[in-house]
Enzyme design. Structure first.
Site, PDB file in Angstrom:
ATOM      1  N   GLU A 157      -0.574  -4.227  -5.572  1.00 47.65           N
ATOM      2  CA  GLU A 157      -0.851  -2.887  -5.026  1.00 47.65           C
ATOM      3  C   GLU A 157      -2.208  -2.948  -4.317  1.00 47.65           C
ATOM      4  O   GLU A 157      -3.180  -3.446  -4.896  1.00 47.65           O
ATOM      5  CB  GLU A 157      -0.901  -1.872  -6.178  1.00 47.65           C
ATOM      6  CG  GLU A 157      -1.290  -0.469  -5.754  1.00 47.65           C
ATOM      7  CD  GLU A 157      -1.523   0.469  -6.945  1.00 47.65           C
ATOM      8  OE1 GLU A 157      -1.298   0.045  -8.111  1.00 47.65           O
ATOM      9  OE2 GLU A 157      -1.969   1.606  -6.716  1.00 47.65           O
ATOM     10  N   ASN A 173       0.874  -1.175   0.000  1.00 47.37           N
ATOM     11  CA  ASN A 173       0.000   0.000   0.000  1.00 47.37           C
ATOM     12  C   ASN A 173       0.910   1.223   0.000  1.00 47.37           C
ATOM     13  O   ASN A 173       1.425   1.620   1.044  1.00 47.37           O
ATOM     14  CB  ASN A 173      -0.923   0.020   1.217  1.00 47.37           C
ATOM     15  CG  ASN A 173      -1.939   1.162   1.120  1.00 47.37           C
ATOM     16  OD1 ASN A 173      -1.746   2.113   0.355  1.00 47.37           O
ATOM     17  ND2 ASN A 173      -3.013   1.074   1.886  1.00 47.37           N
TER      18      ASN A 173
HETATM   19  C1  DQA Z   1      -4.675   4.838   0.326  1.00 46.21           C
HETATM   20  C2  DQA Z   1      -5.270   5.818  -0.675  1.00 46.21           C
HETATM   21  C3  DQA Z   1      -4.312   6.956  -0.970  1.00 46.21           C
HETATM   22  O1  DQA Z   1      -4.886   7.876  -1.886  1.00 46.21           O
HETATM   23  C4  DQA Z   1      -3.985   7.709   0.318  1.00 46.21           C
HETATM   24  O2  DQA Z   1      -3.011   8.700   0.050  1.00 46.21           O
HETATM   25  C5  DQA Z   1      -3.584   6.818   1.427  1.00 46.21           C
HETATM   26  C6  DQA Z   1      -4.268   5.543   1.616  1.00 46.21           C
HETATM   27  C7  DQA Z   1      -5.679   3.728   0.739  1.00 46.21           C
HETATM   28  O3  DQA Z   1      -5.241   2.742   1.285  1.00 46.21           O
HETATM   29  O4  DQA Z   1      -6.888   3.888   0.522  1.00 46.21           O
HETATM   30  O5  DQA Z   1      -2.757   7.191   2.261  1.00 46.21           O
HETATM   31  O6  DQA Z   1      -3.548   4.209  -0.241  1.00 46.21           O
END
Ligand code: DQA
Length: 144
Positions: A97, A73
């Site tokens: 991802e 993530n």
């Molecule tokens: C995220 C989504 C991203 O846009 C955001 O910056 C995050 C968390 C998610 O897990 O939904 O920090 O990766």
């Protein structure tokens, strides 16, 4: 089989960070969920988190050199980190991802993932279950 579950910036603050978007579960809950899912799937899961782009890049090099599958993530790095993308492009094992929320349904800047094109695939929008689904995908790929 070892699997790294790598998390980018702000994810250690799960539980207190925008719970309406990311839910009430904490980072420790996420670690427990990934470890339990890993045990059930016969995977040796190690969960890490960093707010530091350089550290995340180095972990990707470690995964590439060790042929270690990754659930990643990238958090906000998803949307702009070309150094992370270039590190992922060197991968030697599957990389999934993951996102807790569904970035495609949120602000415009979240609609771009600079890492998606070098990932094996992407799972987004299922809350912490996104990680469970990603670990299942890694286990299936290892069997095929
Ligand atoms: C995220 C989504 C991203 O846009 C955001 O910056 C995050 C968390 C998610 O897990 O939904 O920090 O990766």
């Amino acid at each position: 089989m070892k699997v790294l579950v790598l998390n980018g910036p702000n994810l250690r603050r799960l539980g207190t960070r925008e719970p309406s978007v990311y839910g009430a579960d904490t980072f420790d809950d996420l670690v427990k969920l990934c470890e339990e899912t890993g045990s059930a799937l016969g995977l040796d899961v190690e969960v890490r988190q960093t707010d530091d782009e350089a550290e995340l890049v180095r972990w990707m090099h470690e995964a590439a050199d060790g042929r270690i599958p990754v659930v990643l993530n990238p958090a906000a790095f998803t949307h702009y980190s070309y150094s992370l993308r270039d590190a992922i492009a060197q991968r030697t094992a599957p990389l999934v991802e993951v996102h807790i929320s569904n970035p495609a349904a949120r602000e415009e800047f979240r609609h771009t993932s600079v890492v998606a094109g070098v990932a094996t695939g992407t799972i987004a929008g299922f809350g912490l279950r996104s990680y469970v689904l990603a670990l299942q995908a890694i286990a299936e790929l290892a069997r095929s």
